[in-house]
Design an enzyme around this catalytic site. Structure first.
Site, mmCIF file in Angstrom:
data_model
loop_
_atom_site.group_PDB
_atom_site.id
_atom_site.type_symbol
_atom_site.label_atom_id
_atom_site.label_comp_id
_atom_site.label_asym_id
_atom_site.label_seq_id
_atom_site.Cartn_x
_atom_site.Cartn_y
_atom_site.Cartn_z
ATOM 1 N N ASP A 137 26.471 34.062 49.571
ATOM 2 C CA ASP A 137 27.059 35.579 49.434
ATOM 3 C C ASP A 137 26.735 36.252 48.294
ATOM 4 O OD1 ASP A 137 28.393 35.495 51.894
ATOM 5 O OD2 ASP A 137 30.201 34.622 51.271
ATOM 6 N N LYS A 188 35.900 28.860 53.571
ATOM 7 C CA LYS A 188 34.938 28.876 52.788
ATOM 8 C C LYS A 188 35.508 27.853 51.742
ATOM 9 C CE LYS A 188 32.746 33.234 53.605
ATOM 10 N NZ LYS A 188 32.333 34.340 53.017
HETATM 11 P P1 NAP Z 1 40.110 36.282 51.314
HETATM 12 O O1 NAP Z 1 39.662 35.213 50.566
HETATM 13 O O2 NAP Z 1 41.198 36.082 52.319
HETATM 14 O O3 NAP Z 1 40.786 37.688 50.447
HETATM 15 C C1 NAP Z 1 41.245 38.826 51.045
HETATM 16 C C2 NAP Z 1 41.439 40.066 49.868
HETATM 17 O O4 NAP Z 1 41.862 40.982 50.833
HETATM 18 C C3 NAP Z 1 42.499 39.754 48.775
HETATM 19 O O5 NAP Z 1 42.354 40.215 47.741
HETATM 20 C C4 NAP Z 1 43.723 40.514 49.541
HETATM 21 O O6 NAP Z 1 44.684 40.817 48.635
HETATM 22 C C5 NAP Z 1 43.103 41.459 50.101
HETATM 23 N N1 NAP Z 1 43.983 42.124 51.254
HETATM 24 C C6 NAP Z 1 44.093 41.561 52.481
HETATM 25 N N2 NAP Z 1 44.998 42.515 53.036
HETATM 26 C C7 NAP Z 1 45.151 43.581 52.612
HETATM 27 C C8 NAP Z 1 45.783 44.663 52.347
HETATM 28 N N3 NAP Z 1 46.521 44.996 53.657
HETATM 29 N N4 NAP Z 1 45.916 45.643 51.371
HETATM 30 C C9 NAP Z 1 45.276 45.311 50.488
HETATM 31 N N5 NAP Z 1 44.575 44.232 50.034
HETATM 32 C C10 NAP Z 1 44.514 43.287 51.003
HETATM 33 O O7 NAP Z 1 39.128 37.179 52.232
HETATM 34 P P2 NAP Z 1 37.448 37.158 51.656
HETATM 35 O O8 NAP Z 1 36.716 36.003 52.117
HETATM 36 O O9 NAP Z 1 37.582 37.801 50.101
HETATM 37 O O10 NAP Z 1 36.805 38.525 52.519
HETATM 38 C C11 NAP Z 1 37.384 39.950 52.121
HETATM 39 C C12 NAP Z 1 36.632 40.859 53.165
HETATM 40 O O11 NAP Z 1 34.887 40.597 52.621
HETATM 41 C C13 NAP Z 1 36.427 40.368 54.547
HETATM 42 O O12 NAP Z 1 37.246 41.594 55.190
HETATM 43 C C14 NAP Z 1 35.163 40.011 55.032
HETATM 44 O O13 NAP Z 1 34.857 40.820 56.194
HETATM 45 C C15 NAP Z 1 34.235 40.776 54.028
HETATM 46 N N6 NAP Z 1 33.038 39.801 53.492
HETATM 47 C C16 NAP Z 1 31.821 40.472 53.967
HETATM 48 C C17 NAP Z 1 30.667 39.796 53.904
HETATM 49 C C18 NAP Z 1 29.171 40.315 54.035
HETATM 50 O O14 NAP Z 1 28.465 39.622 54.439
HETATM 51 N N7 NAP Z 1 29.303 41.798 54.273
HETATM 52 C C19 NAP Z 1 30.492 38.548 53.069
HETATM 53 C C20 NAP Z 1 31.903 38.076 52.892
HETATM 54 C C21 NAP Z 1 32.989 38.791 52.891
HETATM 55 P P3 NAP Z 1 45.976 39.656 48.049
HETATM 56 O O15 NAP Z 1 45.429 38.848 47.226
HETATM 57 O O16 NAP Z 1 46.884 40.658 47.529
HETATM 58 O O17 NAP Z 1 46.208 38.907 49.315
#
Ligand code: NAP
Length: 262
Positions: A101, A65
């Site tokens: 989003d 993204k």
């Molecule tokens: P990202 O940019 O990679 O960010 C990941 C986030 O998760 C960071 O805050 C990270 O913390 C945290 N994290 C990862 N592993 C963790 C763990 N084991 N324990 C605690 N925190 C953890 O990903 P993103 O794009 O924000 O997406 C996050 C989630 O949102 C995804 O799982 C996705 O499925 C969901 N999502 C859903 C939709 C929908 O339409 N429903 C749309 C977008 C995203 P750190 O900063 O400490 O690494």
């Protein structure tokens, strides 16, 4: 035949092809939508093909993204402020980067709760999804509490969004009306909860952005705490993309039926 797709890695779990292909079929459109599972090393080559017009539009998901921004001729203000593009489409021959989003998040949340007066909202996470949530919440007039595993990222987010940083260890003593999980924690069945059960028990609404029955959602349901369906966020953000892609209004009911049982 126009070609669309979802760019990500991995991406084969995505429900997007089901949704869009159901919509195209319903509208008798000469179009199809496919998985574009592209490894990081192949992204540049793939984006060169995109720029030649091989795809009429693309949805973009983790981990690209942010990375696709450099290939766009123009990026919308919303996408710039969020710092992430989840939709690529062509307008007047230019590749445009958009973010939908934040709209999907808002529509899904407001379907269940749209009065935030006096309510304390907690956002867990500081990645791309959290940024879209914060952008959306701020536009709804909400200043949420934000926590994250890597706390320094919350402090950095504070330069761009209205928020109240809160460290994980301070959560236990607090009460939040609405808990939003915008982390990747919960993707695995044996993942820990993003907040302690004691915090969850005090809440009145839970929105886990992961569209699976996560441990958080399962426990919230067991405790009879209402939840927002993350598939609704997926649906509503896709509906906005559909309009960018085709110029037509999305057949929402058809798209919803295609993913409801997945
Ligand atoms: P990202 O940019 O990679 O960010 C990941 C986030 O998760 C960071 O805050 C990270 O913390 C945290 N994290 C990862 N592993 C963790 C763990 N084991 N324990 C605690 N925190 C953890 O990903 P993103 O794009 O924000 O997406 C996050 C989630 O949102 C995804 O799982 C996705 O499925 C969901 N999502 C859903 C939709 C929908 O339409 N429903 C749309 C977008 C995203 P750190 O900063 O400490 O690494």
């Amino acid at each position: 035949m126009k070609k669309f797709g979802v760019l990500g890695f991995p991406v084969k779990h995505s429900l997007s092809p089901k949704m869009y292909n159901a919509a195209f079929k319903f509208l008798n459109a000469e179009a199809f939508y496919e998985f574009c599972e592209v490894e990081l090393g192949d992204l540049n080559c793939f984006m060169k093909r995109v720029k030649t017009g091989e795809y009429a539009g693309l949805s973009v998901t983790v981990p690209y993204k942010e990375k696709v921004i450099e290939y766009c001729d123009e990026v919308s203000d919303d996408a710039k402020k969020i710092g992430a593009v989840n939709c690529l489409y062509f307008k007047d021959g230019k590749l445009i980067g958009e973010n939908t989003d934040w709209i999907g998040f808002r529509e899904a949340l407001c379907e269940v709760e749209n009065d935030f007066t006096g309510k304390k909202v907690l956002v867990c996470g500081a990645g791309g999804a959290a940024r879209a949530c914060l952008y959306s919440l701020n536009r709804l007039g909400v200043t949420p509490y934000v926590t994250n595993r890597t706390y320094s990222k919350v402090l950095e987010l504070g330069d761009e969004f209205d928020l109240i940083p809160i460290e994980g260890r301070l959560l236990e003593d607090s009460l939040f009306d609405i808990i939003i999980n915008a982390t990747a924690l919960g993707l695995e069945l044996d993942d820990n909860l993003v907040v302690d059960e004691s915090v969850l028990k005090k809440s009145k609404l839970v929105f886990d952005l992961i569209y699976l029955d996560t441990p958080l959602v399962k426990l919230a349901k067991k405790l009879a705490i209402p939840t927002v369906d993350a598939k609704k966020m997926l649906l509503y953000q896709a509906a906005v993309q559909f309009k960018f892609f085709t110029g037509a209004n999305a057949p929402i009911e058809v798209m919803w039926s295609s993913i409801i049982k997945s």
